[in-house]
Design a protein around this motif. Structure first.
Motif, mmCIF file in Angstrom:
data_model
loop_
_atom_site.group_PDB
_atom_site.id
_atom_site.type_symbol
_atom_site.label_atom_id
_atom_site.label_comp_id
_atom_site.label_asym_id
_atom_site.label_seq_id
_atom_site.Cartn_x
_atom_site.Cartn_y
_atom_site.Cartn_z
ATOM 1 N N GLN A 198 -7.945 9.240 -1.212
ATOM 2 C CA GLN A 198 -6.574 8.769 -1.400
ATOM 3 C C GLN A 198 -5.733 8.912 -0.135
ATOM 4 N N GLY A 199 -5.914 10.033 0.596
ATOM 5 C CA GLY A 199 -5.012 10.295 1.721
ATOM 6 C C GLY A 199 -5.616 10.146 3.096
ATOM 7 N N GLY A 200 -6.945 10.201 3.184
ATOM 8 C CA GLY A 200 -7.577 10.121 4.496
ATOM 9 C C GLY A 200 -7.217 11.324 5.368
ATOM 10 N N LYS A 201 -7.409 11.190 6.695
ATOM 11 C CA LYS A 201 -7.194 12.323 7.600
ATOM 12 C C LYS A 201 -5.744 12.471 8.072
ATOM 13 N N HIS A 202 -4.894 11.492 7.717
ATOM 14 C CA HIS A 202 -3.500 11.612 8.113
ATOM 15 C C HIS A 202 -2.678 12.438 7.116
ATOM 16 N N LYS A 252 0.831 -1.191 0.000
ATOM 17 C CA LYS A 252 0.000 0.000 0.000
ATOM 18 C C LYS A 252 0.872 1.250 0.000
ATOM 19 N N ILE A 253 0.523 2.215 -0.864
ATOM 20 C CA ILE A 253 1.244 3.475 -0.931
ATOM 21 C C ILE A 253 0.505 4.495 -0.066
ATOM 22 N N VAL A 254 1.221 5.109 0.851
ATOM 23 C CA VAL A 254 0.616 6.098 1.741
ATOM 24 C C VAL A 254 1.068 7.497 1.305
ATOM 25 N N TYR A 255 0.122 8.310 0.880
ATOM 26 C CA TYR A 255 0.426 9.685 0.482
ATOM 27 C C TYR A 255 0.203 10.618 1.669
ATOM 28 N N THR A 256 1.221 11.434 1.972
ATOM 29 C CA THR A 256 1.083 12.391 3.084
ATOM 30 C C THR A 256 0.990 13.834 2.605
ATOM 31 N N GLN A 257 1.400 14.107 1.360
ATOM 32 C CA GLN A 257 1.329 15.457 0.797
ATOM 33 C C GLN A 257 0.589 15.374 -0.551
ATOM 34 N N ILE A 258 -0.651 15.826 -0.552
ATOM 35 C CA ILE A 258 -1.503 15.682 -1.741
ATOM 36 C C ILE A 258 -1.942 17.069 -2.217
ATOM 37 N N GLY A 259 -1.757 17.319 -3.530
ATOM 38 C CA GLY A 259 -2.189 18.581 -4.124
ATOM 39 C C GLY A 259 -3.541 18.418 -4.795
ATOM 40 N N ILE A 260 -4.373 19.460 -4.706
ATOM 41 C CA ILE A 260 -5.701 19.433 -5.342
ATOM 42 C C ILE A 260 -5.853 20.744 -6.126
ATOM 43 N N THR A 261 -6.080 20.645 -7.430
ATOM 44 C CA THR A 261 -6.286 21.867 -8.218
ATOM 45 C C THR A 261 -7.746 22.285 -8.107
ATOM 46 N N ILE A 262 -7.969 23.576 -7.875
ATOM 47 C CA ILE A 262 -9.302 24.128 -7.649
ATOM 48 C C ILE A 262 -9.598 25.176 -8.719
ATOM 49 N N VAL A 283 -4.446 19.929 -18.024
ATOM 50 C CA VAL A 283 -4.201 18.617 -17.424
ATOM 51 C C VAL A 283 -3.113 17.877 -18.187
ATOM 52 N N ASP A 284 -3.220 17.839 -19.507
ATOM 53 C CA ASP A 284 -2.275 17.098 -20.330
ATOM 54 C C ASP A 284 -0.867 17.677 -20.208
ATOM 55 N N SER A 285 -0.776 19.007 -20.181
ATOM 56 C CA SER A 285 0.532 19.661 -20.083
ATOM 57 C C SER A 285 1.165 19.443 -18.717
ATOM 58 N N VAL A 286 0.357 19.540 -17.640
ATOM 59 C CA VAL A 286 0.888 19.374 -16.282
ATOM 60 C C VAL A 286 1.442 17.972 -16.080
ATOM 61 N N ARG A 287 0.696 16.959 -16.537
ATOM 62 C CA ARG A 287 1.118 15.580 -16.268
ATOM 63 C C ARG A 287 2.429 15.231 -16.976
ATOM 64 N N HIS A 288 2.779 15.996 -18.038
ATOM 65 C CA HIS A 288 4.053 15.756 -18.713
ATOM 66 C C HIS A 288 5.207 16.486 -18.020
ATOM 67 N N LYS A 289 4.894 17.450 -17.156
ATOM 68 C CA LYS A 289 5.941 18.273 -16.544
ATOM 69 C C LYS A 289 6.248 17.892 -15.093
ATOM 70 N N VAL A 290 5.328 17.191 -14.423
ATOM 71 C CA VAL A 290 5.589 16.780 -13.034
ATOM 72 C C VAL A 290 6.091 15.339 -13.017
ATOM 73 N N THR A 291 6.759 14.973 -11.933
ATOM 74 C CA THR A 291 7.319 13.620 -11.820
ATOM 75 C C THR A 291 6.569 12.775 -10.795
ATOM 76 N N ILE A 292 5.417 13.257 -10.358
ATOM 77 C CA ILE A 292 4.613 12.528 -9.371
ATOM 78 C C ILE A 292 3.360 11.991 -10.047
ATOM 79 N N PRO A 293 2.680 11.015 -9.426
ATOM 80 C CA PRO A 293 1.422 10.513 -10.008
ATOM 81 C C PRO A 293 0.374 11.620 -10.081
ATOM 82 N N VAL A 294 -0.429 11.587 -11.151
ATOM 83 C CA VAL A 294 -1.512 12.556 -11.336
ATOM 84 C C VAL A 294 -2.825 11.787 -11.459
ATOM 85 N N LEU A 295 -3.758 12.084 -10.578
ATOM 86 C CA LEU A 295 -5.086 11.476 -10.638
ATOM 87 C C LEU A 295 -6.029 12.475 -11.312
#
Length: 623
Positions: free
Chosen positions: A513-517, A487-497, A608-620
């Motif tokens: 994905q991250g829950g309350k922790h 299981k992968i535990v994410y502690t720092q999650i970004g959300i675009t608004i 969305v398409d441009s961002v996912r090519h420029k970051v090195t983290i998973p994008v949901l």
């Protein structure tokens, strides 16, 4: 299932888009019909018109048998192309990439793309001439507006394969009806037409024009195209299903290419009856044929002639551009946006036509049309020879490998085509070199020798190489073994608004994905003019409003027991999101997608398409 079916899907937009399972009887047969009609338009393009008109006006009905021979050779080769696509699930470019050393694919792609551009050049010129004859539109304007064919092709692809095939068949129908009507107008001699089917010795100009007819008839891009188009049919992959598909596609090919033969024969017969009969033996230009038709028969025949020319150019353009996609993806594993790929192919063809008119005038287009056929003939062997090798290989084709007598006919046909086309190229170089220009002997002749050596390698390699390289033909590598999944535990999650109705769904997926922790970083980008110029010092109304709204989201999450931090970016949405993600060392980015398509993507952008090519983290991506 054949492992080769894991390969990149040829023409993935329409791959297996026509289901043949649900039909029975005649409807089932008809469901297979279509690919060969798209291929057949290449056999009646403006390049064919030029050679047929020249042959009919200079030698009457004498060269009809050459047309028949060319059609029989084309029928044989196109049936082999269809067989390759049906049995192995590969188009000819993909099979070449798999069957030859890696380095060979670069020159093969270059030659194939050059041939496709040359073919497209002929279609552009024909289309422009047709518009000029029918509407008196200047040739340079006619060439310029052909760039919009790209839009038509995208529209037809989006509508599905059957819609595209219906459009092409309608264009072919217009061409056929136009020439059928002209046959009644010119009233050719049936007895002399029958004599034209008797083979005769060819020499001098008759041999030269015969070579041109063969070169313009059997075109390399059609072999790439057919091997891909047959894969648009979905059928059972067992032996019975494959046999049935081969049979029905052979019926399709026979009907379509015979129709193309009748159109080409009609053009030659028209030229013979209208010009040769009246002593006009030097008619080689399409424009001249149109003028003479008007002079001899009035307004109806030339109008039909121009309409047929426009229809032939339009339909051939579409199939040529599809072949460009197949060659690029097959040889290079290179995928680019469909509209951009088609635009590049079209621009590469338009530029020489455009500048030829600017520098040499409208009269030079006829010479450029002939040159395009010479360039086309150069590449033919590089498609025909691998095709015969692949379809006769029992290791990959198994029981569907071609029989020895078919193989013998195929090699004889390729020998005829290659030798006659080599003769054509040698004669053309001799004519070009007659003026003593240094570049002919410094550039053209060495290049021709290199191409000849490459052709020899293409022919010899499958015979001398007994080791079939296990080359992966998918663009993404071989499948890996999946080991223990932790299981992968994410502690720092970004959300675009973006303060739209999508925010609730985007935030909900992120919280799952991250829950309350986890710690959540709410990101919003202000894209006003003030924000673009002044950045974080901008205090316009939208910036202040968005800041307050983002804080409301954070307060709302705090009430629910979630930790969050607001982040405001300025200017470019893509750049700001990437910078905030990197600065805060995010482990996962959750973004909402609006589902924009087509024109909206071009106007509103594809964040969305441009961002996912420029970051090195998973994008949901949440819809």
């Amino acid at each position: 299932m054949n492992p080769e079916h894991k390969a990149t899907q040829s023409l993935s937009e329409v791959h297996q888009s026509v289901d043949t399972h649900k039909r029975t009887g005649w409807k089932r047969i008809l469901s297979f019909l279509g690919p060969a009609y798209l291929v057949s338009v290449g056999y009646m393009d403006p390049g064919n018109w030029a050679t047929d008109i020249a042959g009919g006006s200079k030698f009457g009905y004498q060269l009809i048998w050459v047309l028949l021979m060319s059609n029989l050779i084309a029928l044989l080769l196109q049936s082999l192309s269809a067989r390759l696509g049906i049995v192995r699930g590969l188009d000819l470019a993909q099979a070449s990439r798999n069957g030859y050393p890696r380095w060979i694919n670069y020159p093969l792609f270059g030659l194939a793309q050059t041939a496709i551009v040359a073919c497209d050049l002929a279609e552009i010129i024909g289309m422009a001439i047709g518009l000029n004859l029918l509407f008196d539109l200047p040739l340079i304007w006619g060439i310029s507006i052909t760039i919009f064919d790209t839009v038509l092709l995208l529209f037809l692809l989006n509508k599905g394969m059957r819609k595209m095939e219906a459009f092409i068949v309608s264009m072919v129908f217009i061409v056929g009806v136009s020439f059928l009507a002209e046959m009644f107008i010119v009233e050719p001699s049936l007895s002399e037409i029958a004599k034209g089917f008797e083979p005769s010795m060819l020499s001098g100009d008759a041999l030269y024009i015969a070579i041109g007819i063969i070169g313009a008839t059997v075109m390399p891009h059609n072999l790439y195209l057919h091997s891909s188009l047959v894969q648009t049919r979905k059928f059972n992959r067992d032996n019975e299903g494959i046999k049935e598909a081969i049979k029905f596609n052979f019926i399709d090919t026979t009907i379509a290419l015979n129709l193309a033969f009748f159109v080409n024969a009609a053009i030659l017969i028209l030229a013979a009856a209208a010009f040769y009969k009246h002593g006009l033996h030097e008619v080689a230009e399409i424009q001249d044929a149109h003028k003479l038709l008007k002079h001899i028969f009035g307004n109806v025949a030339p109008a039909l002639f121009a309409i047929a020319l426009i229809a032939a150019g339009q339909s051939s353009t579409i199939t040529g551009t599809l072949a460009g996609q197949i060659v690029m993806e097959g040889h290079l594993k290179l995928r680019i946006e469909p509209w951009l790929r088609r635009l590049i192919t079209r621009l590469l063809a338009i530029i020489p036509a455009f500048f030829t008119i600017l520098w040499y005038g409208d009269d030079a287009l006829g010479g450029l049309l002939i040159l395009s056929q010479v360039v086309l003939s150069l590449q033919l062997g590089f498609a025909v020879i691998p095709l015969i090798h692949f379809t006769s290989d029992k290791k990959t084709m198994k029981e569907f490998a071609i029989k020895p007598w078919v193989k013998a006919l195929a090699w004889i046909s390729s020998l005829i085509i290659v030798s006659l086309n080599v003769k054509l190229v040698v004669e053309e170089i001799s004519v070009w070199g007659a003026g003593g220009q240094w570049y002919i002997y410094a550039i053209v002749v060495p290049l021709a020798i290199l191409i000849g050596l490459l052709l020899l390698f293409i022919f010899v390699y499958p015979f001398v190489s007994r080791i079939r390289r296990e080359q992966n033909i998918t663009p993404h590598g071989a499948a890996l073994n999946i080991e223990n999944v932790e299981k992968i535990v994410y502690t720092q999650i970004g959300i675009t608004i973006d303060f739209s109705k999508n925010d609730r769904n985007t935030i909900r997926h992120a919280l799952i994905q991250g829950g309350k922790h986890a710690h959540y970083h709410l990101i919003h980008v202000v894209e006003t003019a003030a924000a673009r110029y002044y950045g974080d010092t901008a205090l316009d109304y939208e910036t202040q409003s968005d800041t307050l709204n983002l804080q409301k989201y954070c307060d709302n999450l705090a009430e629910l027991g979630y930790k969050s931090t607001p982040h405001i970016g300025y200017g470019s949405a893509v750049k700001a999101i990437v910078e905030i993600s990197n600065e805060n060392k995010l482990q996962l980015l959750v973004m909402g997608a609006h589902g924009h398509k087509g024109l909206k993507d071009i106007i509103l952008g594809t964040t969305v398409d441009s961002v996912r090519h420029k970051v090195t983290i998973p994008v949901l991506i949440v819809r």
